[in-house]
Structure formats: structure tokens, C-alpha cells
Write an enzyme that holds these catalytic residues in place. Structure first.
Site, PDB file in Angstrom:
ATOM      1  CE1 TYR A  65      -4.229   1.339  -0.221  1.00 16.26           C
ATOM      2  CE2 TYR A  65      -3.697   2.551   1.617  1.00 16.26           C
ATOM      3  CZ  TYR A  65      -4.534   2.399   0.531  1.00 16.26           C
ATOM      4  OH  TYR A  65      -5.558   3.243   0.435  1.00 16.26           O
TER       5      TYR A  65
ATOM      6  CE  LYS B 218      -7.024   6.561   0.548  1.00 15.78           C
ATOM      7  NZ  LYS B 218      -7.843   7.011   0.052  1.00 15.78           N
TER       8      LYS B 218
HETATM    9  P1  NAP Z   1     -12.095   3.873  -8.288  1.00 17.79           P
HETATM   10  O1  NAP Z   1     -13.522   3.254  -8.650  1.00 17.79           O
HETATM   11  O2  NAP Z   1     -10.980   3.684  -9.082  1.00 17.79           O
HETATM   12  O3  NAP Z   1     -12.158   5.234  -7.901  1.00 17.79           O
HETATM   13  C1  NAP Z   1     -11.361   6.079  -7.790  1.00 17.79           C
HETATM   14  C2  NAP Z   1     -11.403   7.458  -8.530  1.00 17.79           C
HETATM   15  O4  NAP Z   1     -10.514   8.426  -8.316  1.00 17.79           O
HETATM   16  C3  NAP Z   1     -11.925   7.563  -9.754  1.00 17.79           C
HETATM   17  O5  NAP Z   1     -13.377   7.719 -10.093  1.00 17.79           O
HETATM   18  C4  NAP Z   1     -10.974   8.334 -10.419  1.00 17.79           C
HETATM   19  O6  NAP Z   1     -11.537   9.001 -11.643  1.00 17.79           O
HETATM   20  C5  NAP Z   1     -10.721   9.309  -9.183  1.00 17.79           C
HETATM   21  N1  NAP Z   1      -9.758  10.471  -9.555  1.00 17.79           N
HETATM   22  C6  NAP Z   1      -8.349   9.871  -9.680  1.00 17.79           C
HETATM   23  N2  NAP Z   1      -7.442  11.059  -9.997  1.00 17.79           N
HETATM   24  C7  NAP Z   1      -8.534  12.046 -10.130  1.00 17.79           C
HETATM   25  C8  NAP Z   1      -8.189  13.418 -10.289  1.00 17.79           C
HETATM   26  N3  NAP Z   1      -7.207  13.821 -10.555  1.00 17.79           N
HETATM   27  N4  NAP Z   1      -9.285  13.997 -10.302  1.00 17.79           N
HETATM   28  C9  NAP Z   1     -10.652  13.574  -9.992  1.00 17.79           C
HETATM   29  N5  NAP Z   1     -10.751  12.304  -9.727  1.00 17.79           N
HETATM   30  C10 NAP Z   1      -9.752  11.524  -9.772  1.00 17.79           C
HETATM   31  O7  NAP Z   1     -11.637   3.090  -6.758  1.00 17.79           O
HETATM   32  P2  NAP Z   1     -12.608   3.212  -5.516  1.00 17.79           P
HETATM   33  O8  NAP Z   1     -11.857   1.732  -4.704  1.00 17.79           O
HETATM   34  O9  NAP Z   1     -14.029   3.366  -5.578  1.00 17.79           O
HETATM   35  O10 NAP Z   1     -11.756   4.392  -4.745  1.00 17.79           O
HETATM   36  C11 NAP Z   1     -12.545   5.393  -3.880  1.00 17.79           C
HETATM   37  C12 NAP Z   1     -11.866   6.039  -2.779  1.00 17.79           C
HETATM   38  O11 NAP Z   1     -12.049   4.763  -1.782  1.00 17.79           O
HETATM   39  C13 NAP Z   1     -10.409   6.209  -3.029  1.00 17.79           C
HETATM   40  O12 NAP Z   1     -10.030   7.234  -1.960  1.00 17.79           O
HETATM   41  C14 NAP Z   1      -9.793   4.738  -2.318  1.00 17.79           C
HETATM   42  O13 NAP Z   1      -8.688   5.064  -1.820  1.00 17.79           O
HETATM   43  C15 NAP Z   1     -10.787   4.584  -1.169  1.00 17.79           C
HETATM   44  N6  NAP Z   1     -10.996   3.106  -0.677  1.00 17.79           N
HETATM   45  C16 NAP Z   1     -10.911   2.333  -1.399  1.00 17.79           C
HETATM   46  C17 NAP Z   1     -10.748   0.886  -0.881  1.00 17.79           C
HETATM   47  C18 NAP Z   1     -10.985  -0.230  -1.672  1.00 17.79           C
HETATM   48  O14 NAP Z   1     -10.536  -1.327  -1.197  1.00 17.79           O
HETATM   49  N7  NAP Z   1     -11.493  -0.315  -3.089  1.00 17.79           N
HETATM   50  C19 NAP Z   1     -10.874   0.655   0.779  1.00 17.79           C
HETATM   51  C20 NAP Z   1     -10.666   1.852   1.547  1.00 17.79           C
HETATM   52  C21 NAP Z   1     -10.627   3.187   0.892  1.00 17.79           C
HETATM   53  P3  NAP Z   1     -10.565   8.105 -13.058  1.00 17.79           P
HETATM   54  O15 NAP Z   1     -10.646   6.913 -12.833  1.00 17.79           O
HETATM   55  O16 NAP Z   1     -11.757   8.786 -14.017  1.00 17.79           O
HETATM   56  O17 NAP Z   1      -9.468   8.727 -13.069  1.00 17.79           O
END
Ligand code: NAP
Length: 256
Positions: free
Chosen positions: A156, A163
Site C-alpha cells: 500500500y 491516507k
Molecule cells: P475507483 O473506482 O478507481 O475510484 C477512484 C476515483 O478517483 C476514480 O473515479 C478516479 O477517476 C478518481 N480520480 C483519480 N484521479 C483523479 C483526479 N485527478 N481528479 C478527480 N478524480 C480523480 O476506486 P475506489 O476503490 O472506488 O476508490 C474510491 C476511494 O475509496 C479512494 O479514495 C480509495 O483510496 C478509497 N478506498 C478504497 C478501498 C478499496 O478497497 N477499494 C478501501 C478503502 C478506501 P478516473 O478513474 O476517471 O481517473
């Protein structure tokens, strides 16, 4: 469907596709009566996000790149002219280069560090500053975080450091915006299979470990997170701010 969020407007940022946590959050907020605005970054996701906005009450689908101050100012201008004010801001955005999410943390490059912290942590600060004039008193800001902020989780790496900065920002922003009656919280979700998560080397092992060791003996779903976002958007959480709420089937409390 309940009317818990009737009359409230929520901006949900970070919808990339149907697996995104932001997609489940948007669905849950809509089901409880919120009017939505969604944002996306990649042009390739524009059609999908517009389709989702149509399904979820026909709210706005706006482009926003959080790396650009101009894009943030434009977002505020459109929201202000279309909705005047919003009640909820959901920040569900993170990015690190794939090569930083494997191997040794000390191998993180200067640019990789800067990009990860900028997109994944500073963006919450910049958004809070830009949008606070249009967030109603009593409003709620929330962001998505992960256990890698407080524990060393293999691969990570720089995202864990981002984070940690994000969670500290939650506390400072809660103090700043508390004066206006705006609450700021983080949701620390357990691992969920999304595009971002799959970029972390060995992610499927993390999923298996949680299912085995979490008190609830299962992984969490994006719907579990969506439900908590409804609570944090609603007046039911009116005295909760500056907190990180774990939605992880209890994994974070387990010792040996
Ligand atoms: P995801 O579907 O890939 O979402 C991440 C988002 O961030 C995408 O919509 C991406 O947009 C956007 N992003 C990246 N660069 C950006 C920028 N410059 N401006 C605006 N948007 C931007 O993955 P997710 O897992 O749902 O992640 C959402 C959040 O949850 C993140 O903060 C992640 O760290 C957190 N989280 C995830 C998990 C897990 O296991 N999945 C666990 C805990 C926390 P594009 O793809 O269009 O670039």
C-alpha cells in the site's frame, strides 16, 4: 427508499465505473431522497457517469480534475448556478502510480510521492476551501480512507502515507468548518474490489485475509459503505465530526 435525505443535495466525486465506491454511495444517497451531482475525471467515463446520473434522478454529471484549481473553481461555479447550495460533499478520490504500489516503500520516487499526496489528500483540502461557501450549515463532508494510514500494509506504501495525511486533514478541516456547522469525517473501508484497489500488488491476498480474520468473517461491500454515507449525510450524525469511522467488518480491531 426513505425520506431521510429529502431536500438535501449531495455532490459525489469519484465515480469511474459501476464498481466504484462512489457509485454505491450515490445510489444509497439517492435511495434515501437526496438530489445528486456526480463528478468524473476521465473523459472515457463521461458516458457511464451521465447514464448513472440519469438513472439516479437526472442530476448533474460534471467533469472535475482535482489536480487543477481551475477545474475546482469551475465546479463551484456550475454548482452555485444550478443548485445554489449543497448539503453533502463525498470525496472518493485517490491516485498513485502503479509502480509505487508494489515492492519497497523507500523506492517511492519524489514525483510519485507528490502526485499521490496531491490527488489523494490535498484534493480534500482544496475542495473544502473552494466549496465551503456553498455548503449549507449542518452540511457534511466525507472522504474515503483505509487502514494503511495507521498500519503498514504490504504494497500500500505511499497510498498509506497519503491516507494518513488525509485523516489528519479530516481533523483540521473539522475544526475549520465546525464554525460554520459543517462536519468532516472519514470512512475507513475494508478492501473492496475496484479499479483502484486492483492496482495494489497482492490485493486478492488482502481480501482473503480479511474474510478469514475479521470478526464478521467476511469482506465488506460498497453497499455497506453507501449505508454509512447516508448516516453521515443525515442529521442522525449531527454531532459526529473529525472522526474516522471503520466500515471493515471489524478487521482493524483484531490482534493475534
Ligand atoms: P475507483 O473506482 O478507481 O475510484 C477512484 C476515483 O478517483 C476514480 O473515479 C478516479 O477517476 C478518481 N480520480 C483519480 N484521479 C483523479 C483526479 N485527478 N481528479 C478527480 N478524480 C480523480 O476506486 P475506489 O476503490 O472506488 O476508490 C474510491 C476511494 O475509496 C479512494 O479514495 C480509495 O483510496 C478509497 N478506498 C478504497 C478501498 C478499496 O478497497 N477499494 C478501501 C478503502 C478506501 P478516473 O478513474 O476517471 O481517473
Amino acid at each position: 427508499m426513505s425520506a431521510l435525505l429529502e431536500g438535501k443535495t449531495a455532490l459525489v466525486m469519484g465515480v469511474a465505473n459501476r464498481w466504484s465506491i462512489a457509485t454505491s454511495i450515490a445510489r444509497a444517497l439517492h435511495e434515501h431522497g437526496a438530489r445528486l451531482a456526480l463528478t468524473y475525471e476521465g473523459e472515457r467515463t463521461k458516458d457511464e457517469v451521465e447514464k448513472l446520473a440519469g438513472e439516479l434522478g437526472g442530476g448533474l454529471a460534471l467533469h472535475c480534475d482535482v489536480a487543477s484549481d481551475e477545474s475546482l473553481a469551475n465546479l463551484r461555479a456550475v454548482l452555485e448556478s444550478e443548485y445554489k447550495q449543497i448539503n453533502t460533499l463525498v470525496h472518493s478520490i485517490a491516485f498513485a502510480r502503479r509502480e509505487e504500489l508494489a515492492g519497497k516503500y523507500y523506492a517511492t520516487g519524489r514525483d510519485g510521492f507528490r502526485i499521490a499526496l496531491d490527488i489523494s489528500a490535498f484534493s480534500l483540502v482544496a475542495l473544502s476551501r473552494e466549496l465551503q461557501p456553498i455548503i449549507k450549515p449542518g452540511g457534511s463532508v466525507m472522504t474515503m480512507t483505509y487502514l494503511g494510514s495507521v498500519r503498514a500494509v504490504q504494497s500500500y506504501n505511499v497510498m498509506g502515507v497519503a491516507k494518513a495525511a488525509l485523516e489528519a486533514s479530516v481533523r483540521y478541516l473539522a475544526v475549520d468548518l465546525g464554525e460554520q456547522g459543517i462536519r468532516v469525517n472519514g470512512i475507513s473501508a475494508g478492501p473492496i474490489k475496484t479499479a483502484s484497489a486492483r492496482a495494489v500488488s497482492g490485493f486478492t491476498n488482502i481480501l482473503a485475509e480479511v474474510a478469514l480474520r475479521a470478526p464478521l468473517r467476511r469482506n465488506v461491500s460498497a453497499n455497506d459503505v453507501g449505508n454509512v454515507s447516508v448516516f453521515l449525510s443525515s442529521d442522525l450524525s449531527s454531532a459526529i465530526t473529525g472522526q474516522v469511522i471503520y466500515v471493515d467488518a471489524g478487521y482493524s480491531i483484531v490482534g493475534i
